[in-house]
Design a protein around this motif. Structure first.
Motif, short mmCIF file in Angstrom:
data_model
loop_
_atom_site.label_atom_id
_atom_site.label_comp_id
_atom_site.label_asym_id
_atom_site.label_seq_id
_atom_site.Cartn_x
_atom_site.Cartn_y
_atom_site.Cartn_z
N THR A 5 1.09 20.49 -9.19
CA THR A 5 1.24 19.13 -8.68
C THR A 5 1.38 19.15 -7.17
N ARG A 6 1.35 17.95 -6.60
CA ARG A 6 1.36 17.88 -5.13
C ARG A 6 2.20 16.71 -4.64
N PHE A 7 2.64 16.84 -3.39
CA PHE A 7 3.22 15.72 -2.66
C PHE A 7 2.26 15.49 -1.50
N ALA A 8 1.82 14.22 -1.34
CA ALA A 8 0.71 13.97 -0.40
C ALA A 8 1.06 12.87 0.60
N PRO A 9 1.95 13.16 1.52
CA PRO A 9 2.38 12.12 2.46
C PRO A 9 1.37 11.85 3.58
N SER A 10 1.45 10.66 4.12
CA SER A 10 0.65 10.31 5.30
C SER A 10 1.56 10.34 6.52
N PRO A 11 1.19 11.09 7.53
CA PRO A 11 2.07 11.21 8.70
C PRO A 11 2.00 10.00 9.64
N ILE A 41 -1.55 16.86 3.52
CA ILE A 41 -1.37 15.87 4.59
C ILE A 41 -2.53 14.88 4.55
N GLU A 42 -2.22 13.63 4.25
CA GLU A 42 -3.26 12.61 4.11
C GLU A 42 -3.34 11.80 5.40
N ASP A 43 -4.13 12.32 6.32
CA ASP A 43 -4.13 11.77 7.68
C ASP A 43 -5.51 11.29 8.12
N SER A 208 -11.85 7.27 2.86
CA SER A 208 -10.71 6.37 2.75
C SER A 208 -9.70 7.08 1.88
N TYR A 209 -8.52 6.49 1.78
CA TYR A 209 -7.50 7.07 0.91
C TYR A 209 -8.05 7.37 -0.49
N HIS A 210 -8.69 6.35 -1.10
CA HIS A 210 -9.13 6.50 -2.49
C HIS A 210 -10.13 7.66 -2.65
N VAL A 226 1.94 13.38 -9.65
CA VAL A 226 3.25 12.73 -9.77
C VAL A 226 3.41 11.85 -8.54
N ARG A 227 3.48 10.55 -8.72
CA ARG A 227 3.61 9.65 -7.57
C ARG A 227 4.21 8.33 -8.01
N GLY A 228 4.52 7.49 -7.04
CA GLY A 228 5.24 6.24 -7.33
C GLY A 228 4.39 5.25 -8.12
N1 GLU Z 1 -0.81 9.42 0.87
C1 GLU Z 1 -0.27 8.44 -0.03
C2 GLU Z 1 0.98 7.82 0.57
O1 GLU Z 1 1.53 8.37 1.50
C3 GLU Z 1 0.12 9.00 -1.38
C4 GLU Z 1 -1.07 9.33 -2.17
C5 GLU Z 1 -0.85 9.86 -3.57
O2 GLU Z 1 0.21 10.40 -3.91
O3 GLU Z 1 -1.80 9.78 -4.32
O4 GLU Z 1 1.38 6.78 0.11
#
Ligand code: GLU
Length: 296
Positions: A5-11, A41-43, A208-210, A226-228
């Motif tokens: 799994t991953r955590f994918a934050p945007s800085p 890192i989703e930048d 894009s994000y998607h 795993v995400r919100g």
């Molecule tokens: N980068 C997205 C955010 O910071 C999260 C993307 C994801 O978990 O799919 O909200």
């Protein structure tokens, strides 16, 4: 299947308690499964992301006690890969150029239910326009004849996707699991009412994000996302994109969103609740875990 799994934050700012909850929920899921955990890192939004926020968030995650595999993938280093995925969708005839501004779209969608979605990407309701075959024509979504310089967004046509996939469109589904040590599984049908003509790229940015998230989850062999649960409606779009691009669909675990004392979800605007500010006040990682209900 091996668990990853991953955590994918945007800085785009410093991490707050809501991020800490999300990161620790994913991390714990990996631990419980004896699996792997990565950070991505989703930048791709070059106007809002900053290197100092990236450094800051990695520092905060390490301070919280998380460890992850190196190297960390940074999406802005991989625009070529997203451009290929975009052109694949173009060839399938499921993309169209949209010249409307965010404001025009917001006005058009006013009154329509707006699910929380990917950061700052205005949604468009499904276009009525059907573009025949794979030849992309400029659709109806512009007022005046656009000039060469007019900016535009590449949008996914839900209608064209449905035509392309035929009966399979109605059978799209994904596995959803609860968050917890013994997660219960459910099969969720993709709900057409949660699909919209999301942005997949822009004139000057082939991502894009998607698009990037679907591409990278497959590339990095993420088995569990795993995400919100604010991203639940996006998951429905992602499953469609995975089908169109021939990519596997991971298992999804959407966790509840952490809220503050007023019942509002944490946001980057709550500066006082950034991990950086709490650290500066002498709060310890153990206290953070207790505060967000992740004791270990
Ligand atoms: N980068 C997205 C955010 O910071 C999260 C993307 C994801 O978990 O799919 O909200």
């Amino acid at each position: 299947m091996s668990f990853l799994t991953r955590f994918a934050p945007s800085p785009t700012g410093r991490l707050h308690l809501g991020h800490a909850f999300s990161a620790l929920t994913a991390y714990r899921a990996a631990e419980e499964a004896g699996g792997r955990f990565i950070v991505r890192i989703e930048d791709i939004d070059r106007t809002r992301c900053r290197p100092e926020f990236e450094t800051g968030l990695l520092d905060d995650l390490a301070w919280l006690g998380l460890t992850w595999e190196e190297p960390v993938r940074r999406q802005s280093d991989h625009f070529d890969a997203y451009a290929s995925a975009l052109s694949r969708l173009y060839d399938l005839g499921v993309l169209y150029r949209c010249f409307r501004t965010r404001r025009e779209i917001a006005e058009q969608s006013a009154g329509a239910p707006q699910e929380a979605d990917a950061p700052d990407e205005a949604e468009a309701p499904p276009s009525q326009t059907f573009v025949q075959g794979s030849g992309n024509k400029i659709d109806d979504n512009h007022r005046n004849r656009p000039s060469e310089e007019t900016p535009f967004a590449w949008r996914l046509s839900i209608n064209n996707s449905q035509r392309l996939l035929g009966e399979e469109f109605a059978r799209l589904e994904f596995v959803s699991e609860d968050v917890g040590p013994k997660p219960e599984r459910r099969i969720i049908r993709v709900r057409p009412d949660l699909l919209s003509d999301v942005i997949l790229g822009r004139k000057d940015t082939p991502a894009s994000y998607h698009l990037a998230v679907v591409h990278d989850d497959a590339l990095q062999e993420v088995s569990h996302v795993v995400r919100g649960d604010d991203l639940l409606s996006s998951t429905h779009v992602h499953v469609l994109l995975q089908r169109l691009l021939g990519l596997p669909t991971p298992i999804y675990r959407h966790h509840r969103l952490l809220t503050d004392e007023d019942g509002k979800r944490y946001a980057k605007r709550n500066r006082s609740l950034t991990l950086a500010a709490l650290r500066a006040d002498g709060v310890t990682p153990t206290e953070i875990r207790r505060r967000i209900g992740i004791d270990q």
